[in-house]
Design a protein around this motif. Structure first.
Motif, PDB file in Angstrom:
ATOM      1  N   GLY A 265       0.758  -1.235  -0.090  1.00 22.07           N
ATOM      2  CA  GLY A 265      -0.160  -0.097  -0.083  1.00 22.07           C
ATOM      3  C   GLY A 265       0.633   1.282  -0.137  1.00 22.07           C
ATOM      4  O   GLY A 265       0.568   2.330  -0.731  1.00 22.07           O
ATOM      5  N   TYR A 266       1.861   1.313   0.670  1.00 17.80           N
ATOM      6  CA  TYR A 266       2.937   2.369   0.779  1.00 17.80           C
ATOM      7  C   TYR A 266       3.515   2.602  -0.541  1.00 17.80           C
ATOM      8  O   TYR A 266       3.771   3.849  -0.927  1.00 17.80           O
ATOM      9  N   LEU A 267       3.925   1.539  -1.233  1.00 21.17           N
ATOM     10  CA  LEU A 267       4.630   1.651  -2.374  1.00 21.17           C
ATOM     11  C   LEU A 267       3.505   2.278  -3.603  1.00 21.17           C
ATOM     12  O   LEU A 267       3.836   2.890  -4.702  1.00 21.17           O
ATOM     13  N   VAL A 268       2.342   1.795  -3.393  1.00 13.48           N
ATOM     14  CA  VAL A 268       1.203   2.294  -4.205  1.00 13.48           C
ATOM     15  C   VAL A 268       0.951   3.646  -4.032  1.00 13.48           C
ATOM     16  O   VAL A 268       0.955   4.564  -5.150  1.00 13.48           O
ATOM     17  N   LEU A 269       1.264   3.929  -2.937  1.00 12.01           N
ATOM     18  CA  LEU A 269       0.772   5.675  -2.666  1.00 12.01           C
ATOM     19  C   LEU A 269       2.375   6.346  -3.217  1.00 12.01           C
ATOM     20  O   LEU A 269       1.788   7.458  -3.672  1.00 12.01           O
TER      21      LEU A 269
ATOM     22  N   ILE B  27       3.505   9.584 -10.215  1.00 12.40           N
ATOM     23  CA  ILE B  27       2.789   9.843 -11.544  1.00 12.40           C
ATOM     24  C   ILE B  27       2.294  11.141 -11.466  1.00 12.40           C
ATOM     25  O   ILE B  27       2.476  11.910 -12.660  1.00 12.40           O
ATOM     26  N   VAL B  28       1.586  11.457 -10.478  1.00 14.61           N
ATOM     27  CA  VAL B  28       0.993  12.839 -10.106  1.00 14.61           C
ATOM     28  C   VAL B  28       2.100  13.853 -10.533  1.00 14.61           C
ATOM     29  O   VAL B  28       1.668  15.109 -10.976  1.00 14.61           O
ATOM     30  N   ARG B  29       3.245  13.923  -9.746  1.00 20.08           N
ATOM     31  CA  ARG B  29       4.030  14.851  -9.922  1.00 20.08           C
ATOM     32  C   ARG B  29       4.881  14.953 -11.292  1.00 20.08           C
ATOM     33  O   ARG B  29       5.386  15.828 -11.638  1.00 20.08           O
TER      34      ARG B  29
END
Length: 129
Positions: free
Chosen positions: A114-118, A124-126
């Motif tokens: 979960g942490y890596l997905v975050l 990606i957003v950046r």
């Protein structure tokens, strides 16, 4: 051009970490359903723990060198946790205690996924932002 190479390497490193954690989770689920014996499961998990730590260290170093401070600071607690496990010698799965710690080990790996997905979503957003 350097920015594109950075994002490709970041993508590959995060994807590699997710694959390693997925492999560990599959081994733990196989152990839970008694498809694999504890010795084989722990030996296979222990083979990929150190490469997981090294790849995450490379990921942090890449973000530091590239100047992506937000992603670096976001992944720093995960690096600290891995270093703390390694220093305390708690990073390897113990064959005699694997059934007692099975729930915790699965929970720990799911939290890492979960942490890596975050981190992946933020990177990606950046990139597109």
């Amino acid at each position: 051009m350097a920015e594109v190479l950075y994002w490709i390497s970041t993508f590959v490193l995060i994807l590699t970490l997710l694959c390693i954690l997925g492999y560990q989770l599959i081994l733990l689920v196989d152990l839970e359903f008694d498809y694999i014996n504890p010795y084989d499961s722990t030996s296979r998990i222990n083979q990929v723990v150190l490469p997981e730590f090294i790849i995450h260290g490379i990921f942090c170093f890449t973000n530091l060198i590239a100047g992506h401070w937000f992603i670096f600071l976001l992944s720093l607690p995960f690096l600290y946790y891995n270093l703390r496990l390694y220093i305390k010698r708690e990073h390897l799965a113990d064959v005699t205690e694997i059934y007692n710690k099975l729930y915790w080990e699965k929970k720990k790996r799911l939290f890492k996924v979960g942490y890596l997905v975050l981190v992946f979503v933020f990177s990606i957003v950046r990139y597109y932002g």
